[in-house]
Design a protein around this motif. Structure first.
Motif, short mmCIF file in Angstrom:
data_model
loop_
_atom_site.label_atom_id
_atom_site.label_comp_id
_atom_site.label_asym_id
_atom_site.label_seq_id
_atom_site.Cartn_x
_atom_site.Cartn_y
_atom_site.Cartn_z
N CYS A 47 -13.80 -17.47 -61.01
CA CYS A 47 -13.91 -16.01 -61.06
C CYS A 47 -12.55 -15.35 -60.89
N VAL A 48 -12.46 -14.08 -61.23
CA VAL A 48 -11.21 -13.32 -61.17
C VAL A 48 -10.64 -13.34 -59.75
N ASP A 49 -11.49 -13.13 -58.74
CA ASP A 49 -11.00 -13.06 -57.38
C ASP A 49 -10.47 -14.41 -56.90
N CYS A 50 -11.17 -15.49 -57.22
CA CYS A 50 -10.69 -16.82 -56.82
C CYS A 50 -9.37 -17.15 -57.51
N HIS A 51 -9.23 -16.73 -58.75
CA HIS A 51 -7.98 -16.95 -59.47
C HIS A 51 -6.83 -16.26 -58.75
N THR A 52 -7.05 -15.01 -58.34
CA THR A 52 -6.05 -14.26 -57.59
C THR A 52 -5.77 -14.93 -56.25
N ALA A 53 -6.84 -15.33 -55.56
CA ALA A 53 -6.71 -15.96 -54.25
C ALA A 53 -5.93 -17.27 -54.33
N ILE A 54 -6.21 -18.09 -55.32
CA ILE A 54 -5.55 -19.40 -55.41
C ILE A 54 -4.07 -19.23 -55.75
N LYS A 55 -3.74 -18.24 -56.54
CA LYS A 55 -2.31 -17.96 -56.78
C LYS A 55 -1.62 -17.71 -55.44
N ILE A 75 1.46 -19.42 -50.27
CA ILE A 75 1.41 -19.49 -48.80
C ILE A 75 1.63 -20.91 -48.30
N VAL A 76 0.96 -21.88 -48.91
CA VAL A 76 1.02 -23.26 -48.41
C VAL A 76 2.09 -24.09 -49.11
N GLY A 77 2.74 -23.53 -50.12
CA GLY A 77 3.79 -24.27 -50.82
C GLY A 77 3.28 -25.50 -51.54
N ARG A 78 2.11 -25.37 -52.14
CA ARG A 78 1.50 -26.49 -52.86
C ARG A 78 1.27 -26.12 -54.31
N GLU A 79 1.32 -27.13 -55.18
CA GLU A 79 0.83 -26.96 -56.53
C GLU A 79 -0.67 -27.24 -56.49
N ILE A 80 -1.44 -26.39 -57.14
CA ILE A 80 -2.89 -26.54 -57.16
C ILE A 80 -3.35 -26.52 -58.61
N VAL A 81 -4.07 -27.55 -59.00
CA VAL A 81 -4.59 -27.62 -60.37
C VAL A 81 -6.11 -27.50 -60.29
N VAL A 82 -6.65 -26.51 -60.99
CA VAL A 82 -8.10 -26.33 -61.03
C VAL A 82 -8.55 -26.47 -62.48
N ARG A 83 -9.46 -27.39 -62.71
CA ARG A 83 -10.04 -27.57 -64.05
C ARG A 83 -11.43 -26.97 -64.00
N ASP A 84 -11.63 -25.85 -64.71
CA ASP A 84 -12.98 -25.30 -64.80
C ASP A 84 -13.56 -25.64 -66.16
N ASN A 85 -14.68 -25.05 -66.53
CA ASN A 85 -15.32 -25.45 -67.78
C ASN A 85 -14.65 -24.85 -69.01
N SER A 86 -13.59 -24.06 -68.79
CA SER A 86 -12.86 -23.49 -69.93
C SER A 86 -11.48 -24.10 -70.12
N GLY A 127 2.59 -18.87 -56.49
CA GLY A 127 1.94 -17.59 -56.73
C GLY A 127 1.72 -17.22 -58.17
N GLU A 128 1.93 -18.18 -59.08
CA GLU A 128 1.72 -17.94 -60.52
C GLU A 128 0.75 -18.97 -61.07
N CYS A 129 0.15 -18.66 -62.24
CA CYS A 129 -0.74 -19.60 -62.89
C CYS A 129 -0.30 -19.85 -64.32
N SER A 130 -0.45 -21.08 -64.76
CA SER A 130 -0.05 -21.47 -66.12
C SER A 130 -0.81 -20.75 -67.21
N CYS A 131 -1.99 -20.20 -66.87
CA CYS A 131 -2.82 -19.57 -67.91
C CYS A 131 -2.28 -18.20 -68.31
N GLY A 132 -1.33 -17.66 -67.54
CA GLY A 132 -0.78 -16.35 -67.87
C GLY A 132 -1.82 -15.24 -67.79
N GLU A 133 -2.75 -15.38 -66.84
CA GLU A 133 -3.80 -14.40 -66.64
C GLU A 133 -4.82 -14.33 -67.77
N TYR A 134 -4.88 -15.38 -68.59
CA TYR A 134 -5.89 -15.40 -69.66
C TYR A 134 -6.78 -16.60 -69.47
N TRP A 135 -8.06 -16.36 -69.25
CA TRP A 135 -9.01 -17.47 -69.13
C TRP A 135 -10.40 -17.00 -69.43
#
Length: 202
Positions: free
Chosen positions: A162-170, A175-186, A194-202
């Motif tokens: 969801c939009v909020d989780c996307h914002t939260a995970i960025k 905050i934690v200085g980690r790379e986080i990879v999330v694979r959803d159904n899209s 604090g950035e995402c590879s999707c460029g805010e498009y998903w």
């Protein structure tokens, strides 16, 4: 001329949600149900479109139809592998201390919940609570607790993030200085600093 498939109609229904066009959504949904009467995704999406507009009677009607047909939405579920073991998190899991601490840090960093996609007829505080319990956040909190600092966290989710989780995970990635990879159904979302590879498009 070829007849549009259920997939094509479903894409149009998704566009109706984005553009908040309820009238067209109803027409498109009826086309989908002609081709695929048990299409769970289309019924859930139609219910969400109604909920976005506060049309709770229509939401109830769609859900009742689903119950009468014996079809139900799969619960949101996320998986993470830690030390060669798969851990599963669902949206109804009991919230843990690590997630609460992470939430506090996010709020100190300026996070404000976006409750626009919480499609339940409840007050704003309850909507925030529902967001905080999303399965991918639980999986990420577990990953932070269970792996050494700097380890990339990889999570799989069975439905769209969801939009909020996307914002939260960025924010969490920063905050934690980690790379986080999330694979959803899209698609894959690669969060870093604090950035995402999707460029805010998903």
């Amino acid at each position: 001329m070829t007849t549009p498939t259920g997939t094509i109609w479903s894409l149009l229904l998704s566009a109706c949600r984005v553009h908040k066009n309820v009238d067209l959504a109803e027409k498109v949904a009826s086309k989908i149900f002609e081709v695929d009467p048990e299409n769970i995704g289309a019924r859930v999406l139609l219910s969400n479109i109604y909920a976005n507009e506060g049309r709770w009677k229509e939401v109830a009607k769609v859900r009742m139809t689903m119950r009468n047909m014996g079809i139900r939405k799969n619960p949101a579920c996320s998986w993470i592998e830690v030390k060669n073991k798969i851990h599963t998190f669902i949206a109804d899991d009991e919230i843990n201390n690590a997630l609460c601490e992470l939430q506090e840090k996010m709020e100190l960093a300026g996070y404000v919940a976006d409750t626009s996609e919480v499609l339940h007829d409840v007050d704003d505080e309850q909507k925030k609570y529902l967001l905080y319990g999303h399965s991918e956040r639980r999986a990420i909190a577990f990953g932070i607790m269970s792996t050494p600092a700097g380890t990339t966290i990889r999570v799989i989710k069975n439905i769209r993030i969801c939009v909020d989780c996307h914002t939260a995970i960025k924010l969490i990635s920063k905050i934690v200085g980690r790379e986080i990879v999330v694979r959803d159904n899209s698609r894959f979302h690669h969060f870093r600093d604090g950035e995402c590879s999707c460029g805010e498009y998903w």
